[in-house]
Design a protein around this motif. Structure first.
Motif, PDB file in Angstrom:
ATOM      1  N   THR A   4       0.851  -1.185   0.000  1.00  0.00           N
ATOM      2  CA  THR A   4       0.000   0.000   0.000  1.00  0.00           C
ATOM      3  C   THR A   4       0.887   1.235   0.000  1.00  0.00           C
ATOM      4  O   THR A   4       1.819   1.325   0.803  1.00  0.00           O
ATOM      5  CB  THR A   4      -0.899   0.010   1.251  1.00  0.00           C
ATOM      6  OG1 THR A   4      -1.607  -1.211   1.304  1.00  0.00           O
ATOM      7  CG2 THR A   4      -1.851   1.177   1.240  1.00  0.00           C
ATOM      8  N   PRO A   5       0.624   2.183  -0.879  1.00  0.00           N
ATOM      9  CA  PRO A   5       1.451   3.398  -0.908  1.00  0.00           C
ATOM     10  C   PRO A   5       1.390   4.145   0.425  1.00  0.00           C
ATOM     11  O   PRO A   5       0.342   4.229   1.060  1.00  0.00           O
ATOM     12  CB  PRO A   5       0.822   4.237  -2.027  1.00  0.00           C
ATOM     13  CG  PRO A   5       0.056   3.273  -2.852  1.00  0.00           C
ATOM     14  CD  PRO A   5      -0.399   2.188  -1.909  1.00  0.00           C
ATOM     15  N   VAL A   6       2.525   4.667   0.823  1.00  0.00           N
ATOM     16  CA  VAL A   6       2.643   5.439   2.060  1.00  0.00           C
ATOM     17  C   VAL A   6       3.100   6.843   1.684  1.00  0.00           C
ATOM     18  O   VAL A   6       4.003   6.998   0.860  1.00  0.00           O
ATOM     19  CB  VAL A   6       3.676   4.782   3.007  1.00  0.00           C
ATOM     20  CG1 VAL A   6       3.893   5.615   4.245  1.00  0.00           C
ATOM     21  CG2 VAL A   6       3.266   3.374   3.353  1.00  0.00           C
ATOM     22  N   PRO A   7       2.490   7.872   2.270  1.00  0.00           N
ATOM     23  CA  PRO A   7       2.939   9.234   1.971  1.00  0.00           C
ATOM     24  C   PRO A   7       4.429   9.386   2.272  1.00  0.00           C
ATOM     25  O   PRO A   7       4.949   8.818   3.232  1.00  0.00           O
ATOM     26  CB  PRO A   7       2.108  10.114   2.907  1.00  0.00           C
ATOM     27  CG  PRO A   7       0.924   9.293   3.261  1.00  0.00           C
ATOM     28  CD  PRO A   7       1.382   7.859   3.224  1.00  0.00           C
ATOM     29  N   PHE A   8       5.107  10.167   1.434  1.00  0.00           N
ATOM     30  CA  PHE A   8       6.550  10.337   1.547  1.00  0.00           C
ATOM     31  C   PHE A   8       6.974  10.754   2.953  1.00  0.00           C
ATOM     32  O   PHE A   8       7.950  10.254   3.485  1.00  0.00           O
ATOM     33  CB  PHE A   8       7.048  11.363   0.519  1.00  0.00           C
ATOM     34  CG  PHE A   8       8.537  11.555   0.556  1.00  0.00           C
ATOM     35  CD1 PHE A   8       9.385  10.586   0.049  1.00  0.00           C
ATOM     36  CD2 PHE A   8       9.098  12.692   1.114  1.00  0.00           C
ATOM     37  CE1 PHE A   8      10.755  10.751   0.083  1.00  0.00           C
ATOM     38  CE2 PHE A   8      10.461  12.868   1.155  1.00  0.00           C
ATOM     39  CZ  PHE A   8      11.296  11.888   0.627  1.00  0.00           C
ATOM     40  N   LEU A  60       9.951   7.681   6.254  1.00  0.00           N
ATOM     41  CA  LEU A  60      11.097   7.703   7.150  1.00  0.00           C
ATOM     42  C   LEU A  60      10.711   8.496   8.381  1.00  0.00           C
ATOM     43  O   LEU A  60      10.782   9.716   8.391  1.00  0.00           O
ATOM     44  CB  LEU A  60      12.313   8.357   6.475  1.00  0.00           C
ATOM     45  CG  LEU A  60      13.543   8.574   7.349  1.00  0.00           C
ATOM     46  CD1 LEU A  60      14.140   7.230   7.765  1.00  0.00           C
ATOM     47  CD2 LEU A  60      14.572   9.399   6.628  1.00  0.00           C
ATOM     48  N   SER A  61      10.238   7.814   9.406  1.00  0.00           N
ATOM     49  CA  SER A  61       9.844   8.510  10.622  1.00  0.00           C
ATOM     50  C   SER A  61      10.955   8.387  11.654  1.00  0.00           C
ATOM     51  O   SER A  61      11.388   7.287  11.994  1.00  0.00           O
ATOM     52  CB  SER A  61       8.556   7.929  11.193  1.00  0.00           C
ATOM     53  OG  SER A  61       8.261   8.575  12.419  1.00  0.00           O
ATOM     54  N   LEU A  62      11.408   9.538  12.116  1.00  0.00           N
ATOM     55  CA  LEU A  62      12.420   9.572  13.165  1.00  0.00           C
ATOM     56  C   LEU A  62      11.882  10.270  14.406  1.00  0.00           C
ATOM     57  O   LEU A  62      12.634  10.789  15.222  1.00  0.00           O
ATOM     58  CB  LEU A  62      13.679  10.290  12.651  1.00  0.00           C
ATOM     59  CG  LEU A  62      14.400   9.604  11.492  1.00  0.00           C
ATOM     60  CD1 LEU A  62      15.554  10.475  11.005  1.00  0.00           C
ATOM     61  CD2 LEU A  62      14.892   8.232  11.882  1.00  0.00           C
ATOM     62  N   GLU A  63      10.555  10.274  14.553  1.00  0.00           N
ATOM     63  CA  GLU A  63       9.919  10.888  15.722  1.00  0.00           C
ATOM     64  C   GLU A  63      10.514  10.295  16.995  1.00  0.00           C
ATOM     65  O   GLU A  63      10.651   9.082  17.121  1.00  0.00           O
ATOM     66  CB  GLU A  63       8.412  10.656  15.703  1.00  0.00           C
ATOM     67  CG  GLU A  63       7.671  11.460  14.681  1.00  0.00           C
ATOM     68  CD  GLU A  63       7.688  12.959  14.936  1.00  0.00           C
ATOM     69  OE1 GLU A  63       7.722  13.385  16.107  1.00  0.00           O
ATOM     70  OE2 GLU A  63       7.680  13.701  13.947  1.00  0.00           O
ATOM     71  N   ALA A  91      11.817  14.491   9.092  1.00  0.00           N
ATOM     72  CA  ALA A  91      11.354  13.170   9.504  1.00  0.00           C
ATOM     73  C   ALA A  91      11.023  13.121  10.994  1.00  0.00           C
ATOM     74  O   ALA A  91      10.604  12.091  11.504  1.00  0.00           O
ATOM     75  CB  ALA A  91      12.394  12.105   9.160  1.00  0.00           C
ATOM     76  N   GLY A  92      11.243  14.239  11.714  1.00  0.00           N
ATOM     77  CA  GLY A  92      10.846  14.314  13.116  1.00  0.00           C
ATOM     78  C   GLY A  92      11.940  14.195  14.137  1.00  0.00           C
ATOM     79  O   GLY A  92      11.679  14.203  15.340  1.00  0.00           O
ATOM     80  N   ALA A  93      13.193  14.086  13.713  1.00  0.00           N
ATOM     81  CA  ALA A  93      14.296  13.914  14.661  1.00  0.00           C
ATOM     82  C   ALA A  93      14.709  15.238  15.293  1.00  0.00           C
ATOM     83  O   ALA A  93      14.558  16.301  14.698  1.00  0.00           O
ATOM     84  CB  ALA A  93      15.505  13.301  13.962  1.00  0.00           C
ATOM     85  N   PHE A  94      15.225  15.147  16.497  1.00  0.00           N
ATOM     86  CA  PHE A  94      15.956  16.240  17.129  1.00  0.00           C
ATOM     87  C   PHE A  94      17.390  16.068  16.645  1.00  0.00           C
ATOM     88  O   PHE A  94      17.934  14.959  16.728  1.00  0.00           O
ATOM     89  CB  PHE A  94      15.878  16.120  18.651  1.00  0.00           C
ATOM     90  CG  PHE A  94      16.890  16.975  19.378  1.00  0.00           C
ATOM     91  CD1 PHE A  94      16.742  18.348  19.432  1.00  0.00           C
ATOM     92  CD2 PHE A  94      17.983  16.396  19.978  1.00  0.00           C
ATOM     93  CE1 PHE A  94      17.670  19.134  20.096  1.00  0.00           C
ATOM     94  CE2 PHE A  94      18.920  17.165  20.646  1.00  0.00           C
ATOM     95  CZ  PHE A  94      18.769  18.541  20.704  1.00  0.00           C
TER      96      PHE A  94
END
Length: 94
Positions: free
Chosen positions: A10-14, A18-21, A45-48
């Protein structure tokens, strides 16, 4: 004959690929060129991100750019080949 199946994911939004939360990243040489692009992508991508570089002017510019995006970043002037300088950015995380 073996059973073989092929499925298309299933396609995932760009922005969710890459989630780095909740993660912290350190980018040495993050004040210009490829390093700056890596910092920007990690923040998106959400990283500090803790970024280091030798030039304070470039570090300040990148830090301001990321802050304007709403990202969390700390810029530390340091030469990563120096143990004493490396301690500076390590302690900025703590």
């Amino acid at each position: 004959m073996s059973d073989f199946s092929l499925s298309i994911p299933t396609p995932v939004p760009f922005d969710r690929m890459l989630s780095l939360e909740g993660k912290c990243a350190v980018v040495t040489g993050g004040s210009r060129g490829i390093g700056e692009a890596i910092v920007t992508r990690m923040v998106k991508a959400g990283a500090f991100v803790v970024l280091t570089g030798r030039g304070q002017e470039a570090l300040t510019r990148v830090e301001a750019k990321i802050a304007a995006m709403g990202g969390k970043v700390v810029a530390v002037q340091a030469d990563s080949s120096s143990v004493e300088d490396s301690k500076k950015w390590v302690f900025s995380i703590l």
